[in-house]
Design a protein around this motif. Structure first.
Motif, PDB file in Angstrom:
ATOM      1  N   TYR A 133     -14.176   0.791 -37.748  1.00 33.70           N
ATOM      2  CA  TYR A 133     -13.830  -0.459 -37.433  1.00 33.70           C
ATOM      3  C   TYR A 133     -11.879  -0.085 -37.170  1.00 33.70           C
ATOM      4  CZ  TYR A 133     -10.745  -4.665 -37.373  1.00 33.70           C
ATOM      5  OH  TYR A 133      -9.122  -5.718 -37.176  1.00 33.70           O
TER       6      TYR A 133
ATOM      7  N   GLY B 174     -14.826 -11.394 -42.947  1.00 34.19           N
ATOM      8  CA  GLY B 174     -16.175 -11.494 -41.826  1.00 34.19           C
ATOM      9  C   GLY B 174     -16.246  -9.914 -41.074  1.00 34.19           C
ATOM     10  N   THR B 175     -15.097  -9.579 -40.553  1.00 32.35           N
ATOM     11  CA  THR B 175     -15.374  -8.709 -39.558  1.00 32.35           C
ATOM     12  C   THR B 175     -15.897  -7.817 -40.021  1.00 32.35           C
ATOM     13  OG1 THR B 175     -13.404  -9.655 -38.154  1.00 32.35           O
ATOM     14  CG2 THR B 175     -13.439  -7.733 -37.424  1.00 32.35           C
TER      15      THR B 175
ATOM     16  N   ARG C  53     -17.881  -7.589 -42.219  1.00 39.05           N
ATOM     17  CA  ARG C  53     -18.945  -8.083 -42.715  1.00 39.05           C
ATOM     18  C   ARG C  53     -19.560  -7.441 -41.592  1.00 39.05           C
ATOM     19  NH1 ARG C  53     -23.123  -9.154 -47.145  1.00 39.05           N
ATOM     20  NH2 ARG C  53     -24.460  -9.545 -45.590  1.00 39.05           N
ATOM     21  N   LYS C  54     -19.323  -8.332 -39.289  1.00 41.11           N
ATOM     22  CA  LYS C  54     -20.001  -7.589 -39.258  1.00 41.11           C
ATOM     23  C   LYS C  54     -20.629  -6.138 -39.019  1.00 41.11           C
ATOM     24  CE  LYS C  54     -19.874 -12.166 -36.638  1.00 41.11           C
ATOM     25  NZ  LYS C  54     -18.062 -12.460 -37.021  1.00 41.11           N
ATOM     26  N   TYR C  55     -19.371  -6.184 -39.051  1.00 44.74           N
ATOM     27  CA  TYR C  55     -19.185  -4.177 -38.606  1.00 44.74           C
ATOM     28  C   TYR C  55     -20.435  -3.762 -39.971  1.00 44.74           C
ATOM     29  CZ  TYR C  55     -15.867  -2.961 -35.405  1.00 44.74           C
ATOM     30  OH  TYR C  55     -15.337  -3.204 -33.892  1.00 44.74           O
TER      31      TYR C  55
ATOM     32  N   GLU D  32     -23.205  -5.113 -41.006  1.00 45.48           N
ATOM     33  CA  GLU D  32     -24.410  -5.603 -40.197  1.00 45.48           C
ATOM     34  C   GLU D  32     -24.475  -4.228 -39.627  1.00 45.48           C
ATOM     35  OE1 GLU D  32     -24.118  -9.646 -39.797  1.00 45.48           O
ATOM     36  OE2 GLU D  32     -23.750 -10.518 -41.637  1.00 45.48           O
ATOM     37  N   ASN D  33     -24.055  -4.416 -38.781  1.00 44.46           N
ATOM     38  CA  ASN D  33     -24.468  -3.526 -38.010  1.00 44.46           C
ATOM     39  C   ASN D  33     -24.798  -2.178 -38.185  1.00 44.46           C
ATOM     40  OD1 ASN D  33     -23.522  -5.116 -35.398  1.00 44.46           O
ATOM     41  ND2 ASN D  33     -21.687  -4.424 -34.949  1.00 44.46           N
TER      42      ASN D  33
END
Ligand SMILES: Nc1ncnc2c1ncn2[C@@H]1O[C@H](COP(=O)(O)OP(=O)(O)OP(=O)(O)O)[C@@H](O)[C@H]1O
Ligand SMILES: [Mg+2]
Length: 420
Positions: free
Chosen positions: A327, A338-339, A341-343, A345-346
């Motif tokens: 990130y 939240g952001t 978390r997305k990184y 998960e990827n």
């Protein structure tokens, strides 16, 4: 490779230790106190004024010398405007000169017409007093690194005499008209030094008319100091407030951090200069977050990524750190949970794993924070709901982590420690 057509530093002198800023973004109040005191004395026909500037031990770069130099320069300008003759001289007492040397430096500053060859100290003092009297001139003597005198006095005991002679010159050698035209600013880096002075030379100590105690700078204060340097020394458009804030936060003292040597404007200014140089070398017309990270990591090598610390992290903590580094490389700045978390998960998918639940995810974040790898703060206004903001600590260069972590993660998956 040096790309010559990119220029960020428009005036490198602005970053020099000797550069005296045109205004003091932070210590202006203190400067006005000193200036008013001494100026009033000169306007009203002399008097004693001994100002002490002290900082606490282990906090260099907090503006002690700068405050004295700045006040002297402003006094000089004020005096010229009012038709008052005023001169100042700064003596460095870190390794204290002999009284004779100190007097010679003062004489040199006053006039080249005073011949001191073969004169005793007392006679040189008389010559100085005569000069000031006949020319109706005021003199400010700045004794910087004053603690040096007291240290020397501990050993040899000779310099006490010097201090006494100098600071009580108006008694040793009174002016013919009884007007005292000599002022002092004594600067010391510790209260202990001042306590020693009080104990050893109470007569000198009791002459102090104004005591100014300086604290290490907060991030906000450092921000203003950096902003001034950026405006004066860097090309317009090459820097952003965010970049300056990042440096200011790194070096500033907050209520919570009590790092030794924190609150140091000198370190902060040098870090800004390094970041600008790194950007220039890369041929970038602007200083980016990455340049600041490299600049900060260059100085504070203690805070560099420690492999043994990283090896203590669990597989998912390593993956999460990788996600935060990704990130930082792509976007930079603070990210919401939240952001991240997305990184995460990827990244989990990339390493062939399954994401863990939110409770565990939050625990990982706190572990990384406890390990001083990331910083967290509550999101301010303007965001829906309550969330935390996260970023990699500024001393770490994200690219380095992104290079390194996959090997550690693979080793962790196999259950073997990463060899280095
Ligand atoms: N209030 C300020 N405004 C602008 N620049 C400042 C300010 N305070 C400090 N600086 C800058 O920070 C650097 C260090 O300041 P300074 O030399 O005055 O610190 P010091 O307290 O005398 O440190 P030391 O204990 O090491 O002698 C200098 O380059 C100075 O110009
Ligand atoms: Mg100093």
């Amino acid at each position: 490779m040096i790309t010559q057509d990119v220029k960020i530093i428009k005036n490198s002198k602005v970053f020099d230790e000797t550069h005296l800023p045109s205004t003091l973004p932070v210590r202006e109040k203190e400067a006005q106190l000193i200036i008013r005191r001494i100026y009033t004395r000169m306007r009203d026909g002399g008097g004693t004024e001994v100002v002490a500037i002290t900082g606490s031990m282990g906090t260099p770069g907090i503006g002690k010398t700068t405050l004295a130099r700045y006040s002297a320069k402003k006094l000089s300008e004020l005096a010229t405007k009012s038709g008052i003759k005023f001169k100042y001289v700064k003596l460095n007492m870190h390794v204290p000169p002999k009284l004779n040397e100190a007097l010679r430096i003062i004489v040199e500053k006053l006039s080249s017409n005073i011949n001191v060859k073969g004169l005793s100290n007392l006679d040189i003092l008389k010559a100085i007093v005569d000069y000031l009297y006949y020319n109706d001139t005021y003199l400010l003597i700045i004794l910087d690194e004053f603690q040096g005198v007291l240290k020397a006095a501990d050993k040899a005991g000779v310099d006490e005499n010097m201090l006494y002679m100098l600071l009580r010159i108006h008694e040793q050698v009174p002016m013919p008209d009884e007007v005292n035209r000599i002022f002092f600013i004594i600067i010391s880096n510790s209260e202990t030094a001042m306590a020693k002075l009080r104990h050893k030379l109470p007569q000198v100590y009791s002459q102090i008319t104004l005591n100014i105690y300086l604290r290490p700078y907060t991030p906000e204060e450092l921000y203003y100091i950096l902003e001034q340097r950026a405006q004066e020394g860097l090309v317009e458009g090459s820097w952003t407030p965010e970049i300056l804030m990042m440096i200011a936060e790194e070096y500033g003292v907050t209520g919570r951090t009590h790092k030794l040597y924190a609150g140091n404007a000198r370190s902060a200014i040098y870090a800004l200069q390094r970041a600008a140089e790194i950007a220039e070398l890369e041929g970038s017309p602007i200083i980016t977050e990455k340049h600041v990270r490299i600049a900060l990591s260059k100085e504070d090598s203690k805070a560099l990524i420690s492999l043994s610390d990283l090896n203590l992290l669990s597989l998912h903590e390593l993956i999460l750190l990788y996600a935060i580094a990704m990130y930082t490389m792509e976007k930079g700045g603070w990210a919401t949970t939240g952001t991240i978390r997305k990184y995460y998960e990827n990244a989990v998918e990339f390493f062939g794993e399954k994401p863990r639940g939110h409770t565990q995810f939050n625990q990982y974040l706190h572990r990384l924070k406890a390990a001083d790898l990331i910083q967290m703060k509550p999101s301010g206004k303007g965001m829906r709901g309550r969330t935390s903001l996260i970023r990699l600590v500024p001393v770490i260069v994200a690219d380095d982590l992104v290079d390194l972590l996959p090997q550690l993660i693979e080793a962790k998956k196999k259950g073997v420690p990463y060899e280095y």
